[in-house]
Design a protein around this motif. Structure first.
Motif, PDB file in Angstrom:
ATOM      1  N   LYS A 108     101.390  27.024  87.651  1.00 29.74           N
ATOM      2  CA  LYS A 108     101.336  25.923  88.754  1.00 29.74           C
ATOM      3  C   LYS A 108     100.767  24.659  87.990  1.00 29.74           C
ATOM      4  N   ARG A 109      99.638  25.049  87.237  1.00 31.43           N
ATOM      5  CA  ARG A 109      99.000  23.711  86.601  1.00 31.43           C
ATOM      6  C   ARG A 109      99.895  23.163  85.465  1.00 31.43           C
ATOM      7  N   ILE A 110     100.648  23.920  84.881  1.00 30.35           N
ATOM      8  CA  ILE A 110     101.524  23.158  83.760  1.00 30.35           C
ATOM      9  C   ILE A 110     102.937  22.837  84.534  1.00 30.35           C
ATOM     10  N   ALA A 111     103.419  23.421  85.587  1.00 29.55           N
ATOM     11  CA  ALA A 111     104.661  22.974  86.020  1.00 29.55           C
ATOM     12  C   ALA A 111     104.575  21.541  86.759  1.00 29.55           C
ATOM     13  N   ILE A 112     103.474  21.421  87.276  1.00 32.81           N
ATOM     14  CA  ILE A 112     103.537  19.930  88.142  1.00 32.81           C
ATOM     15  C   ILE A 112     103.502  18.827  87.060  1.00 32.81           C
ATOM     16  N   PRO A 113     102.816  18.801  86.286  1.00 29.17           N
ATOM     17  CA  PRO A 113     103.020  17.541  84.942  1.00 29.17           C
ATOM     18  C   PRO A 113     104.344  17.615  84.318  1.00 29.17           C
ATOM     19  N   LEU A 114     104.978  18.907  84.170  1.00 29.72           N
ATOM     20  CA  LEU A 114     106.249  18.894  83.873  1.00 29.72           C
ATOM     21  C   LEU A 114     107.242  18.357  84.475  1.00 29.72           C
ATOM     22  N   LEU A 115     107.385  18.683  85.988  1.00 33.62           N
ATOM     23  CA  LEU A 115     108.231  17.948  86.755  1.00 33.62           C
ATOM     24  C   LEU A 115     107.948  16.522  86.938  1.00 33.62           C
ATOM     25  N   ILE A 116     106.814  16.118  86.799  1.00 32.00           N
ATOM     26  CA  ILE A 116     106.529  14.399  87.087  1.00 32.00           C
ATOM     27  C   ILE A 116     106.900  13.971  85.722  1.00 32.00           C
ATOM     28  N   SER A 117     106.865  14.636  84.444  1.00 34.29           N
ATOM     29  CA  SER A 117     107.226  13.968  83.310  1.00 34.29           C
ATOM     30  C   SER A 117     108.639  14.110  83.063  1.00 34.29           C
ATOM     31  N   SER A 118     109.366  15.007  83.775  1.00 36.69           N
ATOM     32  CA  SER A 118     110.893  15.180  83.669  1.00 36.69           C
ATOM     33  C   SER A 118     111.554  14.172  84.343  1.00 36.69           C
ATOM     34  N   ILE A 119     110.931  13.850  85.590  1.00 38.98           N
ATOM     35  CA  ILE A 119     111.316  12.625  86.227  1.00 38.98           C
ATOM     36  C   ILE A 119     111.382  11.527  85.730  1.00 38.98           C
ATOM     37  N   LEU A 120     110.303  11.058  85.024  1.00 40.33           N
ATOM     38  CA  LEU A 120     109.909   9.711  84.455  1.00 40.33           C
ATOM     39  C   LEU A 120     110.672   9.512  83.172  1.00 40.33           C
ATOM     40  N   LEU A 121     110.986  10.774  82.256  1.00 40.06           N
ATOM     41  CA  LEU A 121     111.828  10.870  81.177  1.00 40.06           C
ATOM     42  C   LEU A 121     113.249  10.478  81.461  1.00 40.06           C
ATOM     43  N   PHE A 122     113.669  10.992  82.335  1.00 36.96           N
ATOM     44  CA  PHE A 122     115.180  10.915  82.782  1.00 36.96           C
ATOM     45  C   PHE A 122     115.523   9.404  82.955  1.00 36.96           C
ATOM     46  N   TYR A 123     114.543   8.860  84.026  1.00 35.77           N
ATOM     47  CA  TYR A 123     114.759   7.584  84.260  1.00 35.77           C
ATOM     48  C   TYR A 123     114.426   6.422  83.103  1.00 35.77           C
ATOM     49  N   GLY A 124     113.661   6.816  82.303  1.00 36.01           N
ATOM     50  CA  GLY A 124     113.354   6.287  81.156  1.00 36.01           C
ATOM     51  C   GLY A 124     114.558   6.170  80.048  1.00 36.01           C
ATOM     52  N   GLY A 125     115.140   7.311  80.250  1.00 35.46           N
ATOM     53  CA  GLY A 125     116.579   7.527  79.251  1.00 35.46           C
ATOM     54  C   GLY A 125     117.507   6.642  79.741  1.00 35.46           C
ATOM     55  N   MET A 126     117.627   6.400  81.075  1.00 38.00           N
ATOM     56  CA  MET A 126     118.588   5.808  81.728  1.00 38.00           C
ATOM     57  C   MET A 126     118.330   4.199  81.568  1.00 38.00           C
ATOM     58  N   ALA A 127     116.949   3.913  81.550  1.00 39.52           N
ATOM     59  CA  ALA A 127     116.625   2.552  81.629  1.00 39.52           C
ATOM     60  C   ALA A 127     116.959   2.113  79.926  1.00 39.52           C
ATOM     61  N   PHE A 128     116.565   3.270  79.019  1.00 39.58           N
ATOM     62  CA  PHE A 128     116.947   2.696  77.705  1.00 39.58           C
ATOM     63  C   PHE A 128     118.154   2.238  77.434  1.00 39.58           C
ATOM     64  N   ALA A 129     119.030   3.101  77.873  1.00 39.26           N
ATOM     65  CA  ALA A 129     120.639   3.227  77.783  1.00 39.26           C
ATOM     66  C   ALA A 129     121.222   1.606  78.370  1.00 39.26           C
ATOM     67  N   TYR A 130     120.507   1.280  79.677  1.00 44.14           N
ATOM     68  CA  TYR A 130     121.046  -0.028  79.967  1.00 44.14           C
ATOM     69  C   TYR A 130     120.604  -1.220  79.503  1.00 44.14           C
ATOM     70  N   PHE A 131     119.224  -1.124  79.200  1.00 42.36           N
ATOM     71  CA  PHE A 131     118.752  -2.457  78.502  1.00 42.36           C
ATOM     72  C   PHE A 131     118.880  -2.663  77.227  1.00 42.36           C
ATOM     73  N   VAL A 132     119.100  -1.614  76.522  1.00 42.90           N
ATOM     74  CA  VAL A 132     118.991  -1.435  74.858  1.00 42.90           C
ATOM     75  C   VAL A 132     120.317  -1.029  74.366  1.00 42.90           C
ATOM     76  N   VAL A 133     120.777   0.126  74.850  1.00 44.46           N
ATOM     77  CA  VAL A 133     122.118   0.423  74.019  1.00 44.46           C
ATOM     78  C   VAL A 133     123.529  -0.224  74.656  1.00 44.46           C
ATOM     79  N   PHE A 134     123.450  -0.435  75.813  1.00 44.76           N
ATOM     80  CA  PHE A 134     124.681  -1.060  76.414  1.00 44.76           C
ATOM     81  C   PHE A 134     124.807  -2.496  75.815  1.00 44.76           C
ATOM     82  N   PRO A 135     124.106  -3.441  75.888  1.00 44.77           N
ATOM     83  CA  PRO A 135     124.269  -4.689  75.141  1.00 44.77           C
ATOM     84  C   PRO A 135     124.667  -4.680  73.699  1.00 44.77           C
ATOM     85  N   ILE A 136     124.031  -3.620  72.987  1.00 40.40           N
ATOM     86  CA  ILE A 136     124.531  -3.475  71.408  1.00 40.40           C
ATOM     87  C   ILE A 136     126.026  -2.856  71.361  1.00 40.40           C
TER      88      ILE A 136
END
Length: 270
Positions: A108-136
């Motif tokens: 449980k101590r490992i799973a909770i940080p993994l869940l939070i980081s998974s959410i943030l990384l997924f949204y970070g990947g979408m933001a990276f695609a929209y703001f960096v990759v799409f214009p190029i």
């Protein structure tokens, strides 16, 4: 007696299925609630998603709708996908509530940080695609349009294209979590991943070549972050692996110490 024992064996399964149904209904309800709140702004949401392409359309050119119902169905579909993406924290929370009772304390101590980081990384990947990759990417497509060809993109095809990229970059940014889990579960060790680093780098550039336009800059913009995320997952896996080894020994000693008094026979009374 056999009938009672059969019922006792079936009840846990029935209760688990009931809880699973309840949590699935909560997920569906959350998605529908978000969708109902966002549907009024569906046109604005599509305009926001189409902004990276519209910025590179020739002067006077617009996007087109080749289907009869596309002006309605395309924003409808996008709004539903946005509601699904926004409800990911709720979905993971319900999944966590279902599987958490079967986990150990250290899991449980490992799973909770993994869940939070998974959410943030997924949204970070979408933001990276929209703001960096799409214009190029769209700038490149506009620059290579043949002479005499007017660039007018169908709104339905554009939506399918950007949703695929959103999902691809969101999943690609989960590399640290995947690397950490491979190390933590014991499927591979840190030494093997370090030894295979050249293959990982080549694989990152191969993925970048598939998902981006055929120019070095776009491929590098995806491959380099993927490689850095792999290194981050490798570092986290190394640190937690070292820590977990000591914690496992300490927890085993603590559990043994707690069980010793219970295993000893009661002291004789005078």
């Amino acid at each position: 007696m056999s009938q009672v024992s059969d019922n006792d064996q079936e009840m846990p399964l029935v209760s688990h299925l009931t809880e699973l149904r309840t949590r699935l209904l909560r997920i569906v309800g959350a998605v529908l609630l978000l969708f109902s709140g966002l549907f009024y702004f569906s046109q604005e949401i599509y305009a926001l998603v189409a902004a990276p392409l519209r910025a590179y359309l020739p002067e006077g050119a617009t996007m087109i709708a080749t289907g009869v119902a596309s002006p309605f169905l395309t924003p409808f579909k996008l709004t539903m996908m946005v509601a699904l993406f926004l409800s990911i924290p709720i979905i993971l929370h319900q999944v966590w509530g279902f599987i958490a009772p079967g986990l150990y304390k250290h899991e449980k101590r490992i799973a909770i940080p993994l869940l939070i980081s998974s959410i943030l990384l997924f949204y970070g990947g979408m933001a990276f695609a929209y703001f960096v990759v799409f214009p190029i990417m769209f700038g490149f497509f506009a620059s290579v349009t043949p002479e005499g060809v007017e660039m007018m993109t169908d709104i339905g095809q554009y939506l399918d294209f950007v949703l695929t990229l959103f999902f691809a970059f969101g999943v690609a940014f989960e590399i640290p979590v995947a690397t950490f889990l491979l190390i933590w579960v014991g499927i591979v060790d840190v030494a093997a991943l370090r030894k295979g680093r050249p293959y990982v780098i080549v694989g990152c550039f191969a993925v970048g070549m598939v998902l981006t336009p055929p120019d070095v800059l776009s491929q590098t913009l995806l491959a380099v972050p993927m490689w850095l995320l792999f290194e981050a997952g490798l570092l986290c896996g190394t640190l937690v692996k070292r820590r977990s080894e000591h914690e496992t020994d300490a927890e085993a000693e603590a559990e043994a110490a707690e069980q010793e008094p219970n295993d000893q026979p009661p002291a004789p009374q005078p």
